[in-house]
Design a protein around this motif. Sequence first.
Motif, PDB file in Angstrom:
ATOM      1  N   THR A 112       0.983  -1.220  -0.008  1.00  0.00           N
ATOM      2  CA  THR A 112       0.095  -0.028   0.169  1.00  0.00           C
ATOM      3  C   THR A 112       0.806   1.261  -0.127  1.00  0.00           C
ATOM      4  N   ARG A 113       0.602   1.960  -0.544  1.00  0.00           N
ATOM      5  CA  ARG A 113       1.172   3.540  -0.919  1.00  0.00           C
ATOM      6  C   ARG A 113       0.385   4.879  -0.704  1.00  0.00           C
ATOM      7  N   ARG A 114       1.121   5.916  -0.297  1.00  0.00           N
ATOM      8  CA  ARG A 114      -0.024   6.887  -0.437  1.00  0.00           C
ATOM      9  C   ARG A 114      -0.529   7.178  -1.637  1.00  0.00           C
TER      10      ARG A 114
END
Length: 413
Positions: A112-114
């Motif tokens: 997951t990444r912003r």
Amino acid sequence: MKYVIHNQVVLARAPEGPLAAYLVAFANALGAQGYSVERLKVQVRIAARFSQWLKQRGVGARDIRFDHTILYLRYRIRHVRGQSCVNDRAALRHLIDFLRSEGVIAVEKAATRRVPPAEICAQAYAEYLRDAQALVAVTIINYVPFVRDFLHYCFGDGKVTLSRLRAADVVGFVQLNAPRLHLKRAKLMTTALRSFLRYVRSRGDVTLDLAAAVPVVANWSMPSIPRAISADQTRQLLASIDRHTAVGRRNYAILLLLARLGLRSGEVAFLELDDIDWGSGQLNVRGKSGQRNELPLPADVGKAIAGYLQNGRPPSASRRVFLSARAPITGFGPNGVGSLVRRSLQRAGIDAPTTGAHQFRHGLATQMLNHGASISEIGGVLGHRCPQTTKIYCKVDIKALRTLALPWPGGVR
């Protein structure tokens, strides 16, 4: 004892490890994608070695992850001497993709990444264009990058507060970017901005009519002569193609479609077998915005396509007419058609006006005009819905006409 996997693929011994039971299906899948026997042998043997390595480490089939391939490659580099590992990485990637498609291993979730707020807002706009406006994918692909850049220009990577947008933001963005773009791209940018700003106003995110603040890009009516390949250059190019090979037969058919029917690269790339009506000699072409155009299939074009289908097209379940020559066998893309044109022109040593496929479209229209065809006739062949689009081909090259001018009687005064 030798172990036969797939036709001519033979292992020195029976495979071991968690993937042993899947090697035959893996080999069949590679064969269906058009891989040669030699390439198939290499990939199956690499998969067998990987399976043996997994067994030594106690890894079951359901526990295999992509990280295991990385560890295995490091092991191969450290411990295997005198053997090349250059093919291992690609073969293992194909193996993992196969195991996922068969449901043997689960698809791993990406880390997951912003997601930047500007990207979230741009994607919401894309969904609106697709679901509420029912626009075609090509239009959405063209609009969204401009909107994303605009939001990043106004808000950077921070929070997107649309209510803070002002006319100065809109004008500043256009003034910054328009000089860097081709005229058509600049006009597309302003169209995308107006669409987006009407969208956010309809949602109540802004109260001002910012769409009216988008500057108009100067539009000089038909500022340049279309760059068209000449009839002589087209004949020279077609004559240079070696039609004794499968690739040559494919390339010849593609170039002939461009030259004789003036098709766009995407129209050629997405042409399917069912689009050809051999009985009536008709071609059903998918044009811009999804519209269908029925065109007559010239005898020489039909013969070239038939020659490729009978003696050049690889076996495949794909319905696309033109396929890649190397495995994995897939349909052509629009960029692939453009690359084919560029390489063919280079090999033939032709100094054409451009290196792209669109010059054949201009060339056909110019030839039709020179032979007395009307604007409506040219527009019908090219699939133009607006006569104004076709009128660009009526422009006159003044510089070329000067060479034909008769001298003034009595000399220059």
